[in-house]
Write an enzyme that holds these catalytic residues in place. Structure first.
Site, PDB file in Angstrom:
ATOM      1  N   TYR A 166     -12.373 -48.045 -29.238  1.00  0.00           N
ATOM      2  CA  TYR A 166     -12.026 -48.026 -27.806  1.00  0.00           C
ATOM      3  C   TYR A 166     -11.818 -46.590 -27.333  1.00  0.00           C
ATOM      4  O   TYR A 166     -12.399 -46.145 -26.346  1.00  0.00           O
ATOM      5  CB  TYR A 166     -10.758 -48.860 -27.545  1.00  0.00           C
ATOM      6  CG  TYR A 166     -10.132 -48.557 -26.199  1.00  0.00           C
ATOM      7  CD1 TYR A 166     -10.728 -49.005 -25.025  1.00  0.00           C
ATOM      8  CD2 TYR A 166      -8.968 -47.779 -26.094  1.00  0.00           C
ATOM      9  CE1 TYR A 166     -10.176 -48.692 -23.786  1.00  0.00           C
ATOM     10  CE2 TYR A 166      -8.411 -47.471 -24.866  1.00  0.00           C
ATOM     11  CZ  TYR A 166      -9.022 -47.932 -23.715  1.00  0.00           C
ATOM     12  OH  TYR A 166      -8.489 -47.615 -22.495  1.00  0.00           O
TER      13      TYR A 166
ATOM     14  N   SER B 108      -8.449 -42.286 -20.414  1.00  0.00           N
ATOM     15  CA  SER B 108      -7.156 -42.682 -21.004  1.00  0.00           C
ATOM     16  C   SER B 108      -6.522 -41.511 -21.728  1.00  0.00           C
ATOM     17  O   SER B 108      -7.218 -40.645 -22.272  1.00  0.00           O
ATOM     18  CB  SER B 108      -7.414 -43.818 -21.989  1.00  0.00           C
ATOM     19  OG  SER B 108      -6.309 -44.007 -22.828  1.00  0.00           O
TER      20      SER B 108
ATOM     21  N   LYS C 162     -14.026 -43.752 -24.621  1.00  0.00           N
ATOM     22  CA  LYS C 162     -13.534 -42.934 -23.499  1.00  0.00           C
ATOM     23  C   LYS C 162     -13.996 -41.490 -23.673  1.00  0.00           C
ATOM     24  O   LYS C 162     -14.420 -40.837 -22.720  1.00  0.00           O
ATOM     25  CB  LYS C 162     -12.001 -42.996 -23.409  1.00  0.00           C
ATOM     26  CG  LYS C 162     -11.462 -44.367 -23.033  1.00  0.00           C
ATOM     27  CD  LYS C 162     -11.927 -44.817 -21.659  1.00  0.00           C
ATOM     28  CE  LYS C 162     -11.455 -46.196 -21.296  1.00  0.00           C
ATOM     29  NZ  LYS C 162     -12.115 -46.776 -20.108  1.00  0.00           N
TER      30      LYS C 162
HETATM   31  P1  NAD Z   1      -8.495 -55.083 -17.241  1.00  0.00           P
HETATM   32  O1  NAD Z   1      -9.089 -55.685 -18.465  1.00  0.00           O
HETATM   33  O2  NAD Z   1      -7.375 -55.789 -16.595  1.00  0.00           O
HETATM   34  O3  NAD Z   1      -9.634 -54.834 -16.153  1.00  0.00           O
HETATM   35  C1  NAD Z   1     -10.952 -54.535 -16.477  1.00  0.00           C
HETATM   36  C2  NAD Z   1     -11.861 -55.467 -15.677  1.00  0.00           C
HETATM   37  O4  NAD Z   1     -13.222 -55.142 -15.961  1.00  0.00           O
HETATM   38  C3  NAD Z   1     -11.665 -56.923 -16.030  1.00  0.00           C
HETATM   39  O5  NAD Z   1     -11.487 -57.674 -14.838  1.00  0.00           O
HETATM   40  C4  NAD Z   1     -12.962 -57.329 -16.720  1.00  0.00           C
HETATM   41  O6  NAD Z   1     -13.311 -58.679 -16.451  1.00  0.00           O
HETATM   42  C5  NAD Z   1     -13.949 -56.346 -16.132  1.00  0.00           C
HETATM   43  N1  NAD Z   1     -15.103 -55.999 -16.970  1.00  0.00           N
HETATM   44  C6  NAD Z   1     -15.115 -55.576 -18.263  1.00  0.00           C
HETATM   45  N2  NAD Z   1     -16.371 -55.306 -18.658  1.00  0.00           N
HETATM   46  C7  NAD Z   1     -17.176 -55.548 -17.597  1.00  0.00           C
HETATM   47  C8  NAD Z   1     -18.580 -55.445 -17.362  1.00  0.00           C
HETATM   48  N3  NAD Z   1     -19.412 -55.070 -18.320  1.00  0.00           N
HETATM   49  N4  NAD Z   1     -19.052 -55.774 -16.138  1.00  0.00           N
HETATM   50  C9  NAD Z   1     -18.214 -56.179 -15.155  1.00  0.00           C
HETATM   51  N5  NAD Z   1     -16.892 -56.291 -15.311  1.00  0.00           N
HETATM   52  C10 NAD Z   1     -16.376 -55.981 -16.514  1.00  0.00           C
HETATM   53  O7  NAD Z   1      -8.074 -53.597 -17.627  1.00  0.00           O
HETATM   54  P2  NAD Z   1      -7.224 -52.525 -16.804  1.00  0.00           P
HETATM   55  O8  NAD Z   1      -5.924 -52.381 -17.490  1.00  0.00           O
HETATM   56  O9  NAD Z   1      -7.253 -52.852 -15.366  1.00  0.00           O
HETATM   57  O10 NAD Z   1      -8.061 -51.223 -17.122  1.00  0.00           O
HETATM   58  C11 NAD Z   1      -9.065 -50.730 -16.242  1.00  0.00           C
HETATM   59  C12 NAD Z   1      -9.707 -49.504 -16.869  1.00  0.00           C
HETATM   60  O11 NAD Z   1      -8.690 -48.535 -17.149  1.00  0.00           O
HETATM   61  C13 NAD Z   1     -10.403 -49.774 -18.209  1.00  0.00           C
HETATM   62  O12 NAD Z   1     -11.572 -48.985 -18.269  1.00  0.00           O
HETATM   63  C14 NAD Z   1      -9.395 -49.306 -19.233  1.00  0.00           C
HETATM   64  O13 NAD Z   1     -10.001 -48.901 -20.435  1.00  0.00           O
HETATM   65  C15 NAD Z   1      -8.759 -48.130 -18.507  1.00  0.00           C
HETATM   66  N6  NAD Z   1      -7.406 -47.824 -18.995  1.00  0.00           N
HETATM   67  C16 NAD Z   1      -6.453 -48.811 -18.999  1.00  0.00           C
HETATM   68  C17 NAD Z   1      -5.178 -48.527 -19.489  1.00  0.00           C
HETATM   69  C18 NAD Z   1      -4.132 -49.601 -19.538  1.00  0.00           C
HETATM   70  O14 NAD Z   1      -3.151 -49.449 -20.259  1.00  0.00           O
HETATM   71  N7  NAD Z   1      -4.233 -50.692 -18.788  1.00  0.00           N
HETATM   72  C19 NAD Z   1      -4.876 -47.249 -19.968  1.00  0.00           C
HETATM   73  C20 NAD Z   1      -5.874 -46.264 -19.942  1.00  0.00           C
HETATM   74  C21 NAD Z   1      -7.134 -46.572 -19.447  1.00  0.00           C
HETATM   75  C1  UD1 Z   2      -2.300 -48.286 -26.395  1.00  0.00           C
HETATM   76  C2  UD1 Z   2      -3.526 -47.735 -27.038  1.00  0.00           C
HETATM   77  C3  UD1 Z   2      -4.221 -46.739 -26.114  1.00  0.00           C
HETATM   78  C4  UD1 Z   2      -4.503 -47.369 -24.759  1.00  0.00           C
HETATM   79  C5  UD1 Z   2      -3.195 -47.899 -24.195  1.00  0.00           C
HETATM   80  C6  UD1 Z   2      -3.396 -48.596 -22.896  1.00  0.00           C
HETATM   81  C7  UD1 Z   2      -2.990 -47.823 -29.425  1.00  0.00           C
HETATM   82  C8  UD1 Z   2      -2.841 -47.029 -30.677  1.00  0.00           C
HETATM   83  N1  UD1 Z   2      -3.201 -47.135 -28.296  1.00  0.00           N
HETATM   84  O1  UD1 Z   2      -1.410 -47.230 -26.177  1.00  0.00           O
HETATM   85  O2  UD1 Z   2      -5.434 -46.347 -26.692  1.00  0.00           O
HETATM   86  O3  UD1 Z   2      -5.066 -46.431 -23.884  1.00  0.00           O
HETATM   87  O4  UD1 Z   2      -2.616 -48.831 -25.130  1.00  0.00           O
HETATM   88  O5  UD1 Z   2      -4.176 -49.756 -23.064  1.00  0.00           O
HETATM   89  O6  UD1 Z   2      -2.932 -49.035 -29.459  1.00  0.00           O
HETATM   90  N2  UD1 Z   2       4.987 -51.383 -29.269  1.00  0.00           N
HETATM   91  C9  UD1 Z   2       5.890 -52.138 -29.975  1.00  0.00           C
HETATM   92  N3  UD1 Z   2       5.687 -53.481 -30.051  1.00  0.00           N
HETATM   93  C10 UD1 Z   2       4.631 -54.116 -29.458  1.00  0.00           C
HETATM   94  C11 UD1 Z   2       3.712 -53.340 -28.730  1.00  0.00           C
HETATM   95  C12 UD1 Z   2       3.913 -51.957 -28.659  1.00  0.00           C
HETATM   96  O7  UD1 Z   2       6.862 -51.601 -30.540  1.00  0.00           O
HETATM   97  O8  UD1 Z   2       4.500 -55.350 -29.585  1.00  0.00           O
HETATM   98  C13 UD1 Z   2       5.227 -49.929 -29.135  1.00  0.00           C
HETATM   99  C14 UD1 Z   2       4.111 -49.052 -29.682  1.00  0.00           C
HETATM  100  O9  UD1 Z   2       4.309 -48.758 -31.036  1.00  0.00           O
HETATM  101  C15 UD1 Z   2       4.228 -47.822 -28.770  1.00  0.00           C
HETATM  102  C16 UD1 Z   2       4.727 -48.393 -27.438  1.00  0.00           C
HETATM  103  O10 UD1 Z   2       5.298 -49.660 -27.750  1.00  0.00           O
HETATM  104  O11 UD1 Z   2       5.204 -46.944 -29.265  1.00  0.00           O
HETATM  105  C17 UD1 Z   2       3.632 -48.599 -26.420  1.00  0.00           C
HETATM  106  O12 UD1 Z   2       2.588 -49.358 -27.003  1.00  0.00           O
HETATM  107  P1  UD1 Z   2       1.349 -49.928 -26.171  1.00  0.00           P
HETATM  108  O13 UD1 Z   2       1.846 -50.598 -24.942  1.00  0.00           O
HETATM  109  O14 UD1 Z   2       0.489 -50.723 -27.089  1.00  0.00           O
HETATM  110  O15 UD1 Z   2       0.591 -48.622 -25.673  1.00  0.00           O
HETATM  111  P2  UD1 Z   2       0.079 -47.342 -26.500  1.00  0.00           P
HETATM  112  O16 UD1 Z   2       0.236 -47.504 -27.946  1.00  0.00           O
HETATM  113  O17 UD1 Z   2       0.691 -46.142 -25.872  1.00  0.00           O
END
Ligand code: NAD
Ligand code: UD1
Length: 330
Positions: free
Chosen positions: A148, A124, A152
Site C-alpha cells: 500500500y 499519505s 503511494k
Molecule cells: P475509502 O476507502 O473510504 O475511500 C476510497 C473510495 O474509493 C471508496 O469509496 C472506494 O469504493 C473507491 N475506489 C477504490 N478503488 C476504486 C477504483 N478503482 N475506481 C473507483 N472507485 C474506487 O478511503 P479514504 O479513507 O476515504 O481514503 C481516500 C484516499 O486517501 C485513498 O487513496 C487513501 O489511500 C488515502 N489516504 C487515506 C488515509 C486514511 O487514513 N483514511 C490516510 C492517508 C491516505
Molecule cells: C496506518 C498505516 C498507514 C496508513 C494509515 C491510514 C500501518 C503500519 N500504517 O497508519 O500506512 O496511511 O493507517 O490508513 O498500518 N493501534 C492499536 N490498536 C489497533 C489499531 C491501531 O494500538 O487496533 C495503534 C497503532 O499501533 C498506531 C496507532 O494506533 O500506533 C494508529 O494506528 P492506525 O490507525 O492503524 O494508523 P497508522 O498505523 O498510523
C-alpha cells in the site's frame, strides 16, 4: 470549477465533495463502491440539499473514464479512489498495485487528452517511513513496509515525471496524516465495508459492542506513555485542506502535509474518547504491530504558509464526532 472527485463516496472523498459544493464548485463523483455504499450519495444530498452527479465506474476502466471525460468539462480532478488497507495489501499485492497505480495512469491520460490541468492526489504520511517527526515535505522519503505504502511512493513518482513531460500541469500531492472524526450532522463518517483496520473505527466499534475489546499494539515505544503517537486530523479539516489546495494550486508539483502538527498517543486517544463520550473502552496491551513506527506527526507549516490552511478542530471534537456518527449508524 467543475471537479471530478474519484472515490467520492469514500470517507474523505464524501466530506470533500460536500465542502466543494458549499464552496460553489460543481462536483462529479466516480466510485466503484468497492469500499463504500450508494447510501452515502443520499446522505450528502440530504446534508447539503443539492444534487450530485454520480457515475458508478472503475477508474482503471480507461474506456469508461474517457466516456465520462467526454460528457463533462472538468476543470480539476481530486483523486481519492484507491485501496488503503495495509495488511490486505500484503496478502493481495497485485490488486493493490493494479488498482492504485493503473487508476492514476488512466486519469492522467484522460486529463491530458481532455485538457484538465489541475490534479490533486491523495498521498499519505506513510511515504516518510522511519524518518523522525516532525515530518517535513522536503525530507528524503523513507522505506515503506508494505505494498500500500509503495503504491503511494510510485504514484508520487509518476506524477513528478508527468509534470516534467507536461509542464503546464498543476499537481498537488497531499500527504494525509491520520484522518478521523465525522461530519457534525452524524450522517456521514467512516463506514468501511468489513472489519476496520485503523485505531479510531476500532475504538468506536468497541464502544458500540460490535467488538469486545481493543488491542493496544505495544507500550514500550519511546513515547510519552510507551504507546504509538500519531497526528490525528479531523476529516472536516482535511476536507477543507482539499478546497484550499485546489483553489491555490500552482503549476508543477507541490507537496503538502495535511496534519495538525500535534502527536497523540493511543492511550491519550482512548482517554479522550472515554472522557468526552462517557463510555469505557476495555483494552489489553499486546505485541507491537509489524511495520509500525513509534511516532509520526507533521510539520504542517508549509500548507499554512502557501495555502492559508491549518487544522482547527481538536482531539475532543474528533472523538465526539466519530462516536456521534457510529452510535446511530446502521
Ligand atoms: P475509502 O476507502 O473510504 O475511500 C476510497 C473510495 O474509493 C471508496 O469509496 C472506494 O469504493 C473507491 N475506489 C477504490 N478503488 C476504486 C477504483 N478503482 N475506481 C473507483 N472507485 C474506487 O478511503 P479514504 O479513507 O476515504 O481514503 C481516500 C484516499 O486517501 C485513498 O487513496 C487513501 O489511500 C488515502 N489516504 C487515506 C488515509 C486514511 O487514513 N483514511 C490516510 C492517508 C491516505
Ligand atoms: C496506518 C498505516 C498507514 C496508513 C494509515 C491510514 C500501518 C503500519 N500504517 O497508519 O500506512 O496511511 O493507517 O490508513 O498500518 N493501534 C492499536 N490498536 C489497533 C489499531 C491501531 O494500538 O487496533 C495503534 C497503532 O499501533 C498506531 C496507532 O494506533 O500506533 C494508529 O494506528 P492506525 O490507525 O492503524 O494508523 P497508522 O498505523 O498510523
Amino acid at each position: 470549477m467543475q471537479i471530478l472527485v474519484t472515490g467520492g463516496l469514500g470517507f474523505i472523498g464524501s466530506h470533500t465533495a460536500l465542502l466543494l459544493k458549499e464552496a460553489g464548485h460543481d462536483v462529479v463523483i466516480v466510485d466503484n463502491l468497492s469500499n463504500s455504499k450508494l447510501d452515502v450519495l443520499q446522505r450528502i444530498k440530504k446534508i447539503s440539499n443539492v444534487d450530485y452527479k454520480f457515475y458508478k465506474a472503475d477508474v482503471t476502466d480507461e474506456a469508461k473514464m474517457k466516456e465520462i471525460f467526454a460528457r463533462n468539462k472538468f476543470d480539476g480532478i481530486i483523486h481519492f479512489a484507491g485501496l488503503k488497507a495495509v495488511s490486505e495489501s500484503i496478502s493481495k499485492p497485485l490488486e493493490y498495485y493494479y488498482n492504485n497505480v493503473v487508476s492514476t495512469l488512466c486519469l492522467i491520460k484522460c486529463a491530458l487528452e481532455y485538457n484538465v490541468e489541475r490534479f490533486v492526489f491523495s498521498s499519505s504520511a506513510t511515504v516518510y517511513g522511519e524518518n523522525d517527526s516532525p515530518l517535513k515535505e522536503d525530507m528524503k522519503l523513507g522505506l515503506t513496509t508494505n505494498p500500500y505504502g509503495e503504491t503511494k511512493v510510485i504514484n508520487e513518482k509518476i506524477l513528478r515525471d508527468v509534470s516534467v513531460a507536461y509542464p503546464h500541469m498543476a499537481i498537488s500531492l497531499l500527504r494525509y496524516f491520520n484522518p478521523i472524526g465525522a461530519h457534525p450532522s452524524g450522517l456521514l463518517g467512516e463506514a468501511p465495508n468489513g472489519l476496520p483496520n485503523n485505531l479510531m473505527p476500532f475504538i468506536t466499534q468497541v464502544a458500540s459492542n460490535k467488538i469486545k475489546s481493543l488491542k493496544v499494539f505495544g507500550n514500550d515505544y519511546e513515547t510519552v506513555d510507551g504507546t504509538g503517537v500519531r497526528d490525528y486530523i479531523h476529516v472536516m479539516d482535511l476536507a477543507k485542506g482539499h478546497i484550499k489546495a485546489l483553489e491555490n494550486i500552482k503549476i508543477g508539483v507541490n507537496v503538502y502535509n495535511l496534519g495538525t502538527g500535534k502527536g497523540t498517543s493511543v492511550l491519550e486517544l482512548i482517554n479522550a474518547f472515554e472522557k468526552i463520550n462517557n463510555i469505557k473502552i476495555p483494552y489489553e496491551i499486546v505485541e507491537r504491530r509489524k511495520g509500525d513506527v513509534a511516532a509520526c506527526f507533521a510539520d504542517a507549516t508549509k500548507a499554512y504558509k502557501e495555502l492559508g490552511w491549518k487544522a482547527e478542530l481538536t482531539i475532543e471534537d474528533m472523538v465526539r464526532d466519530a462516536w456521534n456518527f457510529e452510535k446511530d449508524y446502521k
